[in-house]
Design a protein around this motif. Structure first.
Motif, PDB file in Angstrom:
ATOM      1  N   ASP A 154       0.662  -1.195   0.093  1.00 55.95           N
ATOM      2  CA  ASP A 154      -0.091  -0.051   0.068  1.00 55.95           C
ATOM      3  C   ASP A 154       0.852   1.080   0.013  1.00 55.95           C
ATOM      4  O   ASP A 154       0.264   2.248  -0.013  1.00 55.95           O
ATOM      5  CB  ASP A 154      -1.154   0.076   1.217  1.00 55.95           C
ATOM      6  N   PHE A 155       2.065   1.185   0.330  1.00 57.89           N
ATOM      7  CA  PHE A 155       3.106   2.200   0.473  1.00 57.89           C
ATOM      8  C   PHE A 155       3.078   2.884  -1.026  1.00 57.89           C
ATOM      9  O   PHE A 155       3.502   2.211  -1.869  1.00 57.89           O
ATOM     10  CB  PHE A 155       4.303   2.031   0.975  1.00 57.89           C
ATOM     11  N   LYS A 156       2.978   4.222  -1.266  1.00 56.40           N
ATOM     12  CA  LYS A 156       3.163   4.817  -2.586  1.00 56.40           C
ATOM     13  C   LYS A 156       4.335   5.914  -2.448  1.00 56.40           C
ATOM     14  O   LYS A 156       3.832   7.057  -1.556  1.00 56.40           O
ATOM     15  CB  LYS A 156       2.040   5.591  -3.090  1.00 56.40           C
ATOM     16  N   PRO A 157       5.683   5.780  -2.651  1.00 55.72           N
ATOM     17  CA  PRO A 157       6.570   6.654  -2.559  1.00 55.72           C
ATOM     18  C   PRO A 157       6.251   8.125  -3.232  1.00 55.72           C
ATOM     19  O   PRO A 157       5.711   8.215  -4.241  1.00 55.72           O
ATOM     20  CB  PRO A 157       8.012   6.240  -3.640  1.00 55.72           C
ATOM     21  N   THR A 158       6.540   9.080  -2.596  1.00 51.89           N
ATOM     22  CA  THR A 158       6.153  10.339  -2.919  1.00 51.89           C
ATOM     23  C   THR A 158       7.062  11.500  -2.487  1.00 51.89           C
ATOM     24  O   THR A 158       7.542  11.470  -1.570  1.00 51.89           O
ATOM     25  CB  THR A 158       4.801  11.028  -2.405  1.00 51.89           C
ATOM     26  N   VAL A 159       7.568  12.293  -3.560  1.00 50.74           N
ATOM     27  CA  VAL A 159       8.610  13.640  -3.309  1.00 50.74           C
ATOM     28  C   VAL A 159       7.950  14.727  -3.645  1.00 50.74           C
ATOM     29  O   VAL A 159       7.506  14.849  -4.690  1.00 50.74           O
ATOM     30  CB  VAL A 159       9.851  13.178  -4.000  1.00 50.74           C
ATOM     31  N   THR A 160       7.813  15.781  -2.944  1.00 47.14           N
ATOM     32  CA  THR A 160       7.124  17.005  -2.972  1.00 47.14           C
ATOM     33  C   THR A 160       8.203  18.229  -2.852  1.00 47.14           C
ATOM     34  O   THR A 160       8.962  17.973  -1.867  1.00 47.14           O
ATOM     35  CB  THR A 160       6.092  17.213  -1.932  1.00 47.14           C
ATOM     36  N   VAL A 161       7.931  18.980  -3.832  1.00 49.77           N
ATOM     37  CA  VAL A 161       8.857  20.434  -3.736  1.00 49.77           C
ATOM     38  C   VAL A 161       7.915  21.560  -3.840  1.00 49.77           C
ATOM     39  O   VAL A 161       6.969  21.495  -4.761  1.00 49.77           O
ATOM     40  CB  VAL A 161       9.821  20.097  -4.952  1.00 49.77           C
ATOM     41  N   GLN A 162       8.294  22.279  -2.939  1.00 49.12           N
ATOM     42  CA  GLN A 162       7.347  23.692  -3.019  1.00 49.12           C
ATOM     43  C   GLN A 162       8.395  24.919  -2.829  1.00 49.12           C
ATOM     44  O   GLN A 162       9.287  24.726  -2.048  1.00 49.12           O
ATOM     45  CB  GLN A 162       6.579  23.575  -1.652  1.00 49.12           C
ATOM     46  N   THR A 163       7.814  25.831  -3.766  1.00 54.97           N
ATOM     47  CA  THR A 163       8.525  27.323  -3.576  1.00 54.97           C
ATOM     48  C   THR A 163       7.673  28.200  -3.208  1.00 54.97           C
ATOM     49  O   THR A 163       6.299  28.120  -3.688  1.00 54.97           O
ATOM     50  CB  THR A 163       9.134  27.620  -5.044  1.00 54.97           C
ATOM     51  N   ARG A 164       7.770  29.367  -2.492  1.00 53.42           N
ATOM     52  CA  ARG A 164       6.942  30.338  -1.858  1.00 53.42           C
ATOM     53  C   ARG A 164       7.831  31.478  -1.517  1.00 53.42           C
ATOM     54  O   ARG A 164       9.161  31.184  -1.272  1.00 53.42           O
ATOM     55  CB  ARG A 164       6.073  29.915  -1.012  1.00 53.42           C
ATOM     56  N   ILE A 165       7.309  32.590  -1.480  1.00 47.10           N
ATOM     57  CA  ILE A 165       7.857  33.746  -0.908  1.00 47.10           C
ATOM     58  C   ILE A 165       7.523  34.124   0.596  1.00 47.10           C
ATOM     59  O   ILE A 165       6.252  34.063   0.871  1.00 47.10           O
ATOM     60  CB  ILE A 165       7.423  34.932  -1.750  1.00 47.10           C
ATOM     61  N   VAL A 166       8.132  33.949   1.725  1.00 44.90           N
ATOM     62  CA  VAL A 166       7.838  34.201   3.090  1.00 44.90           C
ATOM     63  C   VAL A 166       8.742  35.082   3.644  1.00 44.90           C
ATOM     64  O   VAL A 166       9.924  35.118   3.551  1.00 44.90           O
ATOM     65  CB  VAL A 166       8.097  32.829   3.889  1.00 44.90           C
ATOM     66  N   ASP A 167       8.145  36.409   4.087  1.00 40.90           N
ATOM     67  CA  ASP A 167       8.676  37.491   4.790  1.00 40.90           C
ATOM     68  C   ASP A 167       9.968  38.012   4.148  1.00 40.90           C
ATOM     69  O   ASP A 167      11.222  38.128   4.353  1.00 40.90           O
ATOM     70  CB  ASP A 167       9.367  37.067   5.983  1.00 40.90           C
ATOM     71  N   VAL A 179      12.808  33.933  -0.064  1.00 38.54           N
ATOM     72  CA  VAL A 179      12.421  32.876  -0.809  1.00 38.54           C
ATOM     73  C   VAL A 179      12.482  31.370  -0.316  1.00 38.54           C
ATOM     74  O   VAL A 179      13.798  31.260   0.379  1.00 38.54           O
ATOM     75  CB  VAL A 179      13.008  32.690  -2.480  1.00 38.54           C
ATOM     76  N   GLU A 180      11.619  30.656  -0.167  1.00 38.11           N
ATOM     77  CA  GLU A 180      11.580  29.308   0.578  1.00 38.11           C
ATOM     78  C   GLU A 180      11.409  28.124  -0.437  1.00 38.11           C
ATOM     79  O   GLU A 180      10.580  28.304  -1.164  1.00 38.11           O
ATOM     80  CB  GLU A 180      10.789  29.288   1.740  1.00 38.11           C
ATOM     81  N   ILE A 181      12.386  27.125  -0.449  1.00 41.19           N
ATOM     82  CA  ILE A 181      12.251  25.842  -0.950  1.00 41.19           C
ATOM     83  C   ILE A 181      12.031  24.777  -0.136  1.00 41.19           C
ATOM     84  O   ILE A 181      12.920  24.549   0.922  1.00 41.19           O
ATOM     85  CB  ILE A 181      13.381  25.638  -2.088  1.00 41.19           C
ATOM     86  N   GLN A 182      11.141  24.211  -0.091  1.00 39.25           N
ATOM     87  CA  GLN A 182      10.807  22.813   0.692  1.00 39.25           C
ATOM     88  C   GLN A 182      10.847  21.704   0.056  1.00 39.25           C
ATOM     89  O   GLN A 182      10.162  21.552  -1.186  1.00 39.25           O
ATOM     90  CB  GLN A 182       9.616  23.131   1.403  1.00 39.25           C
ATOM     91  N   VAL A 183      11.859  20.736   0.249  1.00 39.69           N
ATOM     92  CA  VAL A 183      11.831  19.332  -0.310  1.00 39.69           C
ATOM     93  C   VAL A 183      11.484  18.355   0.691  1.00 39.69           C
ATOM     94  O   VAL A 183      12.115  18.157   1.816  1.00 39.69           O
ATOM     95  CB  VAL A 183      13.302  19.234  -1.034  1.00 39.69           C
ATOM     96  N   SER A 184      10.264  17.675   0.458  1.00 41.36           N
ATOM     97  CA  SER A 184       9.667  16.806   1.255  1.00 41.36           C
ATOM     98  C   SER A 184       9.363  15.336   0.744  1.00 41.36           C
ATOM     99  O   SER A 184       9.685  15.310  -0.507  1.00 41.36           O
ATOM    100  CB  SER A 184       8.335  17.136   1.868  1.00 41.36           C
ATOM    101  N   ASP A 185       9.762  14.531   1.537  1.00 47.28           N
ATOM    102  CA  ASP A 185       9.551  13.076   1.213  1.00 47.28           C
ATOM    103  C   ASP A 185       8.702  12.198   2.407  1.00 47.28           C
ATOM    104  O   ASP A 185       8.876  12.698   3.358  1.00 47.28           O
ATOM    105  CB  ASP A 185      10.854  12.192   0.742  1.00 47.28           C
ATOM    106  N   ASN A 186       8.179  10.964   1.678  1.00 43.00           N
ATOM    107  CA  ASN A 186       7.604  10.287   2.680  1.00 43.00           C
ATOM    108  C   ASN A 186       8.352   9.035   2.904  1.00 43.00           C
ATOM    109  O   ASN A 186       7.796   7.935   3.159  1.00 43.00           O
ATOM    110  CB  ASN A 186       6.059   9.750   2.465  1.00 43.00           C
TER     111      ASN A 186
END
Length: 678
Positions: free
Chosen positions: A591-604, A607-614
């Motif tokens: 049932d496990f589905k590998p996922t990698v997420t990358v997000q860019t946004r402007i905070v204060d 520039v912020e880049i988030q690299v997430s994985d499960n």
């Protein structure tokens, strides 16, 4: 006799009786036992003249072979007693009189079973081998073997002049005769040899209809719009004359050679050549067929039909043989045919003497280089000898001076030694620290392995030498020692490469500098490198799959960065994320589905880049050391521990920050924050 409403009989007394059937009769056949099978609009009936009764069989147009059943165009009773019928939109089907059910012989139009082009079967016929042949409106003819249910087709691709067949019957010799709109064909059902008759064979019919019959005396009759064509098949003899074949003309550029017999030699500039040929058969010569081949160009024979020429252009230098075969009007080929050899000469710069000249020139160049280099070396040696002589004289003079000052320099030498020792200790202390400790620890392990396996290899070689000195040598033991030695050398190479990888990582870590910054489309950079990293993982592990989720702020704009350095950071973080989800995939359930997420946004205003994985996540203890040089969560041999440290230094050099948030067993998020605008 059949009338639209039923059957009528006329007995010897001249009495006429009517047997109504309830549908319009379109076809009738005798079962050989005094009874008749009649077919009409979607129905089939069995008529017994003894009692004047009909047995009806309803053709099911929705089951088992689909909707569309309509007018029955033909009914056939085979020698074995089977009853076959054809219905418009349904095709051919066979009746089981006991159950009253019909079996369709028209497979669905899907996949590799698309062998029929029409369900509209217009005529049925049985050959001597018991096979059922069926003629269609637009699909040619096809054959059904009632024993095996195998189905095969015969269409224009097999030589038919037209896929529209209007009539079908057999003669007393078992040959199939079929009529298209304007041609008559004879087909051998065993050899599949086809002969087509048209106006060149004396056929006078303008357009054939669906009417045909065979007389007891052997004649066949086919109806046409302007009359009736009647003939005896035994009189239709084949043309057995084998036509001689000649190459009549060869055209090269603007020159022409008639009836060439000697081999041809062409210049490389003669890049267009044509061959004209003929087969001498004067019985319907317009039906003569030709096939040709140019050995060296064509891998097989080219069937050009009635065309009597072939053209080739831009032939490469070499030797070729052109061959041609011809058939008479009945398709009987002269297998020997005619042939001619031709040679295309290479240009002068590819001639054998040109290659010899190239070799001589290359040898002269090499000789000149060697001679020049020898002269330079001699001059350098002479200069070196003079310098050595001068230096020797100076050394002798200095030696005399040193000998006179030896006693005075004793105290100075002692002082210099103390100073040197202090400088060495100070330099060592300056080099010590976290980086040096990591280097020593990481390099020591592979070096220990190298030393250990080297010592073991020496022992194996010694044992092997002792074994070879014996009079009775043990071949199995020697092979075992050689295998052990090979394995040790492979392990030495592996751990040597490991140490080299660590040193290379150090060099890359120390090479980071302050590169020139320029505006970079950060969203495009993130998109490019997450795909590069993913495809890299796929190359190393083709079975690896992972969901990629990108949440990129559209109005992010461009940021002043050192693009090469930031791309190195992104590539490292993406590779670590793919590694983490792959490790969890090996341990998790389906049932496990590998996922990698990358997000860019402007905070204060940053520039912020988030690299997430499960993936597997990182423990709290490891998070405190994750950015230290040579620290890694991977097994030994799979990482150097410099990637995150190098990434951390690059982000710091940009005036930003690199942090990590993780829960062990659930996943991990690396956060890059860079000042917006520099």
């Amino acid at each position: 006799m059949a009338v639209p409403t039923g059957l009528r009989t006329l007995d010897a007394m001249g009495q006429l009786r009517h047997y109504p059937v309830g549908f319009t009769i379109t076809s009738i056949d005798d079962d050989g036992q005094g009874k008749l099978w009649i077919a009409g609009q979607g129905k089939l009936a069995h008529f017994d003249p003894a009692n004047g009764q009909y047995t009806l069989f309803q053709i099911d147009r929705s089951n088992p072979f689909g909707k569309g059943g309509g007018q029955v165009s033909d009914v056939l009773v085979t020698r074995s007693g089977d009853v076959w019928v054809t219905a418009g939109g349904v095709g051919a089907c066979k009746l089981d009189p006991r159950s009253g059910r019909f079996t369709s012989y028209h497979p669905p139009h899907s996949g590799d079973k698309k062998i029929f082009y029409s369900r509209d079967v217009v005529a049925l016929c049985e050959t001597n081998d018991g096979a059922i042949w069926m003629a269609t409106n637009i699909g040619g003819i096809f054959r059904v073997d009632p024993k095996t249910a195998d189905v095969s087709t015969f269409t224009v691709h097999n030589g038919l002049p037209d896929n529209h067949i209007v009539a079908l019957t057999t003669d007393q010799m078992g040959m199939l005769w079929l009529a298209t709109n304007d041609k008559l064909c004879r087909l051998d059902p065993l050899t599949r040899q086809l002969r087509v008759f048209d106006e060149h064979d004396g056929l006078l019919g303008q357009s054939f209809t669906g009417a045909c019959t065979s007389a007891p005396t052997g004649e066949l009759a086919f109806g046409c719009t302007n009359g009736l064509v009647v003939f005896r098949p035994s009189d239709m003899a084949s043309n057995t004359f084998v036509p001689p074949v000649y190459i009549t003309r060869v055209r090269v550029q603007d020159s022409t050679r008639l009836f060439p017999t000697q081999p041809l030699t062409l210049s490389y500039r003669d890049n267009v050549i044509s061959f004209d040929f003929v087969g001498l058969n004067y019985i319907a010569p317009e039906k003569n067929q030709y096939t040709y081949q140019l050995e060296g160009v064509n891998s097989g024979w080219v069937n050009c039909g009635t065309q009597r020429s072939a053209t080739y252009s831009f032939l490469a230098p070499g030797t070729y043989v052109f061959r041609v075969k011809a058939s008479n009007n009945d398709g009987l080929y002269n297998q020997q045919g005619a042939s001619i050899q031709l040679t295309v000469l290479p240009p002068w710069w590819r001639a054998p003497w040109a290659y010899i000249l190239y070799a001589i020139l290359a040898a002269l160049v090499v000789w000149a280089l060697v001679r020049y280099r020898s002269r330079q070396l001699r001059k350098a040696n002479q200069l070196l000898e003079r310098n050595v002589a001068l230096r020797t004289e100076e050394v002798i003079r200095q030696k005399l001076e040193i000998e006179t000052q030896r006693n005075n320099l004793a105290d100075t030498l002692t002082e210099l030694r103390d100073t040197q020792h202090q400088l060495i200790q100070r330099e060592k202390l300056a080099s010590l620290g976290e980086l040096t400790a990591g280097i020593a620890h990481e390099i020591q392990n592979p070096l220990n392995f190298v030393n250990n396996f080297s010592d073991l290899s020496v022992d194996v070689v010694t044992e092997l030498e002792d074994e070879q000195k014996r009079q009775q040598r043990d071949a199995d033991l020697e092979n075992e020692l050689l295998d052990t030695l090979k394995q040790n050398l492979q392990k030495i190479s592996h751990h040597g490469n490991r140490a080299s990888s660590i040193v290379q990582g150090m060099l890359e870590h120390s090479r980071m500098g302050s590169g020139e910054r320029y505006p970079v489309d950060l969203n495009a950079l993130v998109d490019e490198y997450i795909r590069l990293a993913y495809y890299g993982q796929r190359v190393r592990n083709p079975l690896f799959t992972c969901a990629l989720v990108q949440k990129l702020q559209p109005d992010l704009g461009k940021v002043d960065l050192v693009g090469q350095d930031i791309s190195r950071v992104l590539l490292n973080l993406f590779n670590n994320a793919f590694y983490a989800v792959n490790q969890r995939l090996k341990q998790a359930n389906d049932d496990f589905k590998p996922t990698v997420t990358v997000q860019t946004r402007i905070v204060d205003k940053a520039v912020e880049i988030q690299v997430s994985d499960n993936g597997t996540g990182i423990s709290d203890t490891m998070q405190q050391k994750i950015f230290q040089p040579f620290f890694t969560t991977k097994p030994s041999g799979e990482g150097t521990g410099l990637g995150l440290s190098l990434s951390y230094d690059i982000i710091k050099a940009h005036g930003g920050s690199l942090t990590v948030e993780s829960r062990e067993g659930e996943g991990c998020t690396f956060i890059i924050r860079l000042p917006n605008g520099g």
